[in-house]
Enzyme design. Structure first.
Site, mmCIF file in Angstrom:
data_model
loop_
_atom_site.group_PDB
_atom_site.id
_atom_site.type_symbol
_atom_site.label_atom_id
_atom_site.label_comp_id
_atom_site.label_asym_id
_atom_site.label_seq_id
_atom_site.Cartn_x
_atom_site.Cartn_y
_atom_site.Cartn_z
ATOM 1 C CB THR A 228 -35.762 -5.693 -14.052
ATOM 2 O OG1 THR A 228 -34.572 -4.982 -14.397
ATOM 3 C CG2 THR A 228 -35.814 -5.955 -12.564
ATOM 4 C CB SER A 229 -34.043 -6.855 -19.329
ATOM 5 O OG SER A 229 -33.487 -5.579 -19.097
ATOM 6 N NE ARG A 230 -39.542 -7.491 -23.177
ATOM 7 C CZ ARG A 230 -39.910 -6.438 -22.466
ATOM 8 N NH1 ARG A 230 -39.640 -6.377 -21.177
ATOM 9 N NH2 ARG A 230 -40.587 -5.447 -23.029
ATOM 10 C CG ASP A 254 -40.222 -7.673 -12.801
ATOM 11 O OD1 ASP A 254 -41.124 -7.919 -11.964
ATOM 12 O OD2 ASP A 254 -40.371 -6.851 -13.733
ATOM 13 C CD GLU A 259 -42.801 -12.267 -18.806
ATOM 14 O OE1 GLU A 259 -41.779 -12.242 -18.097
ATOM 15 O OE2 GLU A 259 -43.408 -11.243 -19.161
ATOM 16 C CG HIS A 291 -43.090 -8.127 -17.044
ATOM 17 N ND1 HIS A 291 -42.734 -8.807 -18.189
ATOM 18 C CD2 HIS A 291 -42.668 -6.858 -17.239
ATOM 19 C CE1 HIS A 291 -42.157 -7.976 -19.036
ATOM 20 N NE2 HIS A 291 -42.107 -6.780 -18.472
ATOM 21 C CG PHE A 294 -44.535 -1.762 -16.043
ATOM 22 C CD1 PHE A 294 -44.666 -3.105 -15.788
ATOM 23 C CD2 PHE A 294 -45.686 -1.020 -16.273
ATOM 24 C CE1 PHE A 294 -45.914 -3.728 -15.775
ATOM 25 C CE2 PHE A 294 -46.943 -1.627 -16.267
ATOM 26 C CZ PHE A 294 -47.044 -2.993 -16.009
HETATM 27 P P1 NAD Z 1 -32.275 1.417 -23.749
HETATM 28 O O1 NAD Z 1 -32.519 1.186 -25.201
HETATM 29 O O2 NAD Z 1 -32.228 2.812 -23.234
HETATM 30 O O3 NAD Z 1 -30.916 0.711 -23.301
HETATM 31 C C1 NAD Z 1 -30.587 -0.590 -23.679
HETATM 32 C C2 NAD Z 1 -29.060 -0.677 -23.676
HETATM 33 O O4 NAD Z 1 -28.702 -2.038 -23.921
HETATM 34 C C3 NAD Z 1 -28.414 0.180 -24.798
HETATM 35 O O5 NAD Z 1 -27.391 1.005 -24.256
HETATM 36 C C4 NAD Z 1 -27.837 -0.870 -25.729
HETATM 37 O O6 NAD Z 1 -26.640 -0.431 -26.384
HETATM 38 C C5 NAD Z 1 -27.569 -2.018 -24.761
HETATM 39 N N1 NAD Z 1 -27.347 -3.287 -25.419
HETATM 40 C C6 NAD Z 1 -27.809 -3.710 -26.629
HETATM 41 N N2 NAD Z 1 -27.276 -4.924 -26.907
HETATM 42 C C7 NAD Z 1 -26.480 -5.268 -25.865
HETATM 43 C C8 NAD Z 1 -25.633 -6.378 -25.591
HETATM 44 N N3 NAD Z 1 -25.513 -7.377 -26.460
HETATM 45 N N4 NAD Z 1 -24.949 -6.388 -24.417
HETATM 46 C C9 NAD Z 1 -25.042 -5.363 -23.546
HETATM 47 N N5 NAD Z 1 -25.811 -4.274 -23.773
HETATM 48 C C10 NAD Z 1 -26.508 -4.233 -24.905
HETATM 49 O O7 NAD Z 1 -33.398 0.562 -23.007
HETATM 50 P P2 NAD Z 1 -33.962 0.780 -21.534
HETATM 51 O O8 NAD Z 1 -35.075 1.762 -21.553
HETATM 52 O O9 NAD Z 1 -32.818 0.994 -20.610
HETATM 53 O O10 NAD Z 1 -34.637 -0.658 -21.269
HETATM 54 C C11 NAD Z 1 -33.848 -1.835 -21.187
HETATM 55 C C12 NAD Z 1 -34.755 -3.056 -21.226
HETATM 56 O O11 NAD Z 1 -35.545 -3.105 -20.034
HETATM 57 C C13 NAD Z 1 -35.814 -3.039 -22.344
HETATM 58 O O12 NAD Z 1 -35.289 -3.531 -23.563
HETATM 59 C C14 NAD Z 1 -36.890 -3.942 -21.799
HETATM 60 O O13 NAD Z 1 -36.662 -5.263 -22.260
HETATM 61 C C15 NAD Z 1 -36.688 -3.894 -20.300
HETATM 62 N N6 NAD Z 1 -37.837 -3.312 -19.580
HETATM 63 C C16 NAD Z 1 -38.440 -4.064 -18.612
HETATM 64 C C17 NAD Z 1 -39.512 -3.551 -17.900
HETATM 65 C C18 NAD Z 1 -40.202 -4.316 -16.792
HETATM 66 O O14 NAD Z 1 -41.292 -3.934 -16.349
HETATM 67 N N7 NAD Z 1 -39.617 -5.389 -16.280
HETATM 68 C C19 NAD Z 1 -39.978 -2.266 -18.200
HETATM 69 C C20 NAD Z 1 -39.317 -1.525 -19.179
HETATM 70 C C21 NAD Z 1 -38.249 -2.051 -19.879
#
Ligand code: NAD
Length: 329
Positions: A228-230, A254, A259, A291, A294
């Site tokens: 659900t990240s990227r 997601d 995409e 996606h 959120f």
């Molecule tokens: P955040 O910044 O609070 O947490 C990200 C975590 O990832 C941090 O603790 C960081 O140290 C860690 N990280 C960085 N590099 C890493 C690595 N190499 N290996 C493991 N961990 C690592 O961010 P968040 O608010 O928790 O959001 C996380 C991600 O979710 C965002 O970057 C975004 O891409 C994604 N996101 C997706 C949606 C969606 O609708 N699908 C919505 C919001 C965010």
């Protein structure tokens, strides 16, 4: 009245921004921001963009020459923004770092439940009065191991949800948090021991293709991968190949690395020529959402509030808490 050129505007964006906005004229454009249409921003000092807008160096250059001073990202991630180019042209970039970690974490667990217990398949069957259970067997999450990559805002909420299901949790993050109810391990151990693997880290040079052929080779054959990240955190061709060879149990996505231009849009009357997504969609052990992790009312409200406050802060010369700078990537 100051105006904002708002790109990639969808009905749910307009609903919430119009509800919250008091101070600005918002000029909504349906197209994604890209070099070809960036000139539309002329007359506004701010543009508002989203995850799949093409905010590359060319777009930034055009925005700058059109008089734009601020890029308001209405999302947490900013991997699609050419931050160095923005800096060179004196454009400030602001984002919404946290709007509802619950929205994304809950969607991730929803995807796992749906994939594991084959709920979409069951729904389609029962709509057709097919009440057979054949092929719908899942496994208990209780007592299984979740592997969480990235224990920031969303990752930690997801960990709490997994703990609520009675799961053991393994975590990996270069910056571990002391109070997380999970055992930090290296990536290899997490891949080897986890029954479900959920990605909650940002897309950076280090995390691109964090799930690749090598990572998949370490996983259990029954492992479920959830992203659900990227999209670019996963080498999708390697994933598809592993699904084809039954080297992993399934995937819930997601986000998808290609995409852009596909997700968020209705392509139902078009011929989709992306072979990889076409094959993924056809697999019974793959679940794709567009996606939407959120997409909750709470998140949309927070996104609108923080985006508009970001611009007010900029205009008043106040401290910019949510500024993103080139060195942050
Ligand atoms: P955040 O910044 O609070 O947490 C990200 C975590 O990832 C941090 O603790 C960081 O140290 C860690 N990280 C960085 N590099 C890493 C690595 N190499 N290996 C493991 N961990 C690592 O961010 P968040 O608010 O928790 O959001 C996380 C991600 O979710 C965002 O970057 C975004 O891409 C994604 N996101 C997706 C949606 C969606 O609708 N699908 C919505 C919001 C965010």
């Amino acid at each position: 009245m100051e105006s904002i050129a708002f790109f990639d505007a969808k009905p749910y964006d307009r609903e919430w921004f119009d509800k919250i906005n008091r101070d600005f004229e918002i000029r909504y454009f349906e197209g994604r921001l890209r070099p070809e249409n960036a000139r539309l921003a002329e007359g506004s000092r701010a543009v508002c963009a989203f995850v799949n807008d093409v905010v590359n160096a060319k777009t930034v250059e055009i925005l700058s020459s059109a008089g734009v001073e601020v890029i308001l990202m209405r999302c947490a991630g900013y991997n699609n923004v050419a931050l160095k180019a923005a800096k060179e042209h004196g454009l400030r970039v602001l984002s919404v770092p946290a709007y509802s970690p619950y929205s994304v974490a809950e969607h991730a667990m929803g995807l796992i439940l749906a994939l594991n217990r084959k709920i979409p398949r069951a729904y389609i069957r029962t709509r057709d009065f097919n009440f057979s259970l054949n092929g719908l067997t899942g496994f208990d999450l209780h007592g299984k191991t979740a592997g969480v990559i990235g224990t920031g805002r969303i990752g930690r909420v997801f960990i709490d949800i997994c703990r609520g299901f009675g799961m053991e949790v393994l975590a990996h993050d270069p910056k571990p948090s002391p109070d997380i109810p999970a055992q930090y391990v290296d990536r290899e151990e997490l891949f080897k021991r986890s029954d479900i693997i959920s990605l909650h880290c940002p897309l950076t040079r280090e995390t691109r293709y964090i799930i690749d052929e090598g990572a998949i080779a370490l996983m259990k054959k029954s492992a479920l991968v959830v992203n659900t990240s990227r999209g670019q955190l996963i080498d999708t061709e390697a994933l598809l190949s592993a699904l084809n060879d039954k080297r992993i149990g399934g995937a819930a996505l997601d986000v998808y690395e290609e995409e852009s231009g596909l997700f968020f849009e209705d392509n139902s009357d078009k011929i989709v020529t992306d072979e990889v997504i076409s094959l993924l969609v056809s697999r019974p052990n793959v679940l794709i959402t567009s996606h939407q992790a959120f997409l909750t009312e709470e998140a949309l409200r927070n996104i609108a509030e923080v985006t508009l406050k970001n611009y007010s802060d900029y205009l008043s010369g106040g401290k910019l808490d949510n500024e993103v700078k080139a060195k942050d990537t």
